[in-house]
Scaffold this motif. Sequence first.
Motif, PDB file in Angstrom:
ATOM      1  N   ARG A 181       4.170  12.396  -3.684  1.00  0.00           N
ATOM      2  CA  ARG A 181       3.846  13.507  -2.767  1.00  0.00           C
ATOM      3  C   ARG A 181       2.333  13.670  -2.586  1.00  0.00           C
ATOM      4  N   GLU A 182       1.617  13.866  -3.657  1.00  0.00           N
ATOM      5  CA  GLU A 182       0.161  14.015  -3.542  1.00  0.00           C
ATOM      6  C   GLU A 182      -0.533  12.674  -3.358  1.00  0.00           C
ATOM      7  N   TYR A 183      -0.003  11.620  -4.010  1.00  0.00           N
ATOM      8  CA  TYR A 183      -0.651  10.303  -3.969  1.00  0.00           C
ATOM      9  C   TYR A 183      -0.799   9.817  -2.531  1.00  0.00           C
ATOM     10  N   HIS A 184       0.247   9.962  -1.721  1.00  0.00           N
ATOM     11  CA  HIS A 184       0.212   9.428  -0.360  1.00  0.00           C
ATOM     12  C   HIS A 184      -0.154  10.465   0.700  1.00  0.00           C
ATOM     13  N   LEU A 185       0.302  11.697   0.544  1.00  0.00           N
ATOM     14  CA  LEU A 185       0.000  12.694   1.571  1.00  0.00           C
ATOM     15  C   LEU A 185      -1.377  13.309   1.401  1.00  0.00           C
ATOM     16  N   LYS A 186      -1.915  13.226   0.194  1.00  0.00           N
ATOM     17  CA  LYS A 186      -3.249  13.737  -0.093  1.00  0.00           C
ATOM     18  C   LYS A 186      -3.360  15.197   0.356  1.00  0.00           C
ATOM     19  N   GLU A 187      -4.392  15.538   1.163  1.00  0.00           N
ATOM     20  CA  GLU A 187      -4.586  16.931   1.560  1.00  0.00           C
ATOM     21  C   GLU A 187      -3.456  17.458   2.430  1.00  0.00           C
ATOM     22  N   PRO A 191       0.800  -1.240   0.000  1.00  0.00           N
ATOM     23  CA  PRO A 191       0.000   0.000   0.000  1.00  0.00           C
ATOM     24  C   PRO A 191       0.822   1.274   0.000  1.00  0.00           C
ATOM     25  N   GLY A 192       2.065   1.213   0.428  1.00  0.00           N
ATOM     26  CA  GLY A 192       2.850   2.428   0.580  1.00  0.00           C
ATOM     27  C   GLY A 192       2.561   3.085   1.924  1.00  0.00           C
ATOM     28  N   PRO A 193       3.234   4.204   2.217  1.00  0.00           N
ATOM     29  CA  PRO A 193       3.108   4.830   3.544  1.00  0.00           C
ATOM     30  C   PRO A 193       1.845   5.663   3.687  1.00  0.00           C
ATOM     31  N   SER A 194       1.436   5.854   4.948  1.00  0.00           N
ATOM     32  CA  SER A 194       0.310   6.734   5.253  1.00  0.00           C
ATOM     33  C   SER A 194       0.798   8.184   5.257  1.00  0.00           C
ATOM     34  N   LEU A 245       0.832  10.422   7.667  1.00  0.00           N
ATOM     35  CA  LEU A 245       1.641  10.725   8.845  1.00  0.00           C
ATOM     36  C   LEU A 245       2.988  10.014   8.801  1.00  0.00           C
ATOM     37  N   GLN A 246       3.027   8.836   8.227  1.00  0.00           N
ATOM     38  CA  GLN A 246       4.311   8.146   8.066  1.00  0.00           C
ATOM     39  C   GLN A 246       5.224   8.929   7.129  1.00  0.00           C
ATOM     40  N   CYS A 247       4.660   9.490   6.074  1.00  0.00           N
ATOM     41  CA  CYS A 247       5.458  10.312   5.150  1.00  0.00           C
ATOM     42  C   CYS A 247       6.081  11.494   5.883  1.00  0.00           C
ATOM     43  N   LEU A 248       5.293  12.190   6.685  1.00  0.00           N
ATOM     44  CA  LEU A 248       5.802  13.347   7.418  1.00  0.00           C
ATOM     45  C   LEU A 248       6.879  12.933   8.416  1.00  0.00           C
ATOM     46  N   LYS A 249       6.676  11.793   9.055  1.00  0.00           N
ATOM     47  CA  LYS A 249       7.674  11.297  10.009  1.00  0.00           C
ATOM     48  C   LYS A 249       8.982  10.965   9.312  1.00  0.00           C
ATOM     49  N   ILE A 250       8.915  10.362   8.148  1.00  0.00           N
ATOM     50  CA  ILE A 250      10.117  10.016   7.376  1.00  0.00           C
ATOM     51  C   ILE A 250      10.904  11.288   7.036  1.00  0.00           C
ATOM     52  N   ILE A 251      10.207  12.318   6.567  1.00  0.00           N
ATOM     53  CA  ILE A 251      10.878  13.575   6.234  1.00  0.00           C
ATOM     54  C   ILE A 251      11.549  14.158   7.475  1.00  0.00           C
ATOM     55  N   ALA A 252      10.846  14.130   8.601  1.00  0.00           N
ATOM     56  CA  ALA A 252      11.398  14.689   9.837  1.00  0.00           C
ATOM     57  C   ALA A 252      12.637  13.931  10.290  1.00  0.00           C
ATOM     58  N   ILE A 253      12.612  12.598  10.190  1.00  0.00           N
ATOM     59  CA  ILE A 253      13.783  11.792  10.554  1.00  0.00           C
ATOM     60  C   ILE A 253      14.981  12.214   9.708  1.00  0.00           C
ATOM     61  N   LEU A 254      14.770  12.328   8.416  1.00  0.00           N
ATOM     62  CA  LEU A 254      15.853  12.709   7.509  1.00  0.00           C
ATOM     63  C   LEU A 254      16.380  14.100   7.845  1.00  0.00           C
ATOM     64  N   ARG A 255      15.492  15.030   8.201  1.00  0.00           N
ATOM     65  CA  ARG A 255      15.942  16.384   8.523  1.00  0.00           C
ATOM     66  C   ARG A 255      16.785  16.399   9.793  1.00  0.00           C
TER      67      ARG A 255
END
Length: 339
Positions: free
Chosen positions: A274-280, A245-248, A250-260
């Motif tokens: 970007r839009e496919y998983h993060l949606k709004e 399914p790919g990431p949710s 909130l998981q996407c945002l967490k991944i970006i934060a970890i990398l930062r």
Amino acid sequence: MAEFFQLAEKVLKGKELSRSELLSVIECQDHNIWELVFAANSIREHFFGDGIHLCMIQNAKSGRCSEDCGFCAQSGYAHTNVPVYGFVGKDKILDFMECLGKDVHRFSVVTSGRRLLSKDIQELCLAFEAAPKERVGLCASLGTLSREDLKQLKQAGLTRYHHNLETAPSYFSSICATHSFEERVMTIRTAKDVGLEVCSGGIFGMGETFAQVLELALVLKELDVDAVPVNFFTPIPGTRLGHLPGPSPLQCLKIIAILRFVLPDKELIICGGREYHLKELHPLVFLAGASGIMTGNYLTTKGRNYDADRELLALMQLRPRPKGRADHALSECKNVVET
């Protein structure tokens, strides 16, 4: 909330986070995700201010790849209806550049396959020599090239080479078996050795753990890459991983934060999914620590319209980063790291 901001403050003072501190970041639960995100944003703002890097890519050779990467629609092992065509040539590449948005900072030529053939590299060099280099930085993603190939491209005007590590070394064999993680690292080291900047990241949400997200981030830190493209896995029917399914969001945002947190002064560019998983929630990638986005279409899937992305930046009081300045993140700082 205080814990993550204390860690961000430590990062901004140029100090390394301990293993236990890094573990506290990757163990952040959904109910605390906004505290982590806002702390990561403080790091982004420190190093990049309100400037956002914009890049675009063009698929210049599609399909029939000999590698078995389980996520890829262009793999010869996949059963997809992806377009198949050979290297498009100099004139077509120059035509692509004519259509770039005026605020696009970098343009990358991307080709399928283990490596681009020598005759096609020569043709690409001709395109780069004729390209409007004062208008846009030149990048390429052409597979596992030799030192001589990379030198020729650099002499023609290439300034940055893209070569994703894809995923953590401990998970790589689950994604690809036709070449090794070490081979990809070697290409990155060779590109750096000949004086090219390096853009290298991965695809997230292919079944890896957050510990493996951290593992990949630490490898990228050790390699001292200049920019990190962050792709969120988009399932494509006919590929080996097409059932995932790919990431949710909130998981996407967490991944970006970890990398930062791990890569505080490096360009983090949000690309596919970007839009496919993060949606709004996709505008929040900047608040999670992203300092750049890929705009326009991706390789085999549709992306977001350039004008829409420009409007989004304006609404968020962000701006495309000015051209004519060095690409390395440290030269874009508005502040100096405290010592």
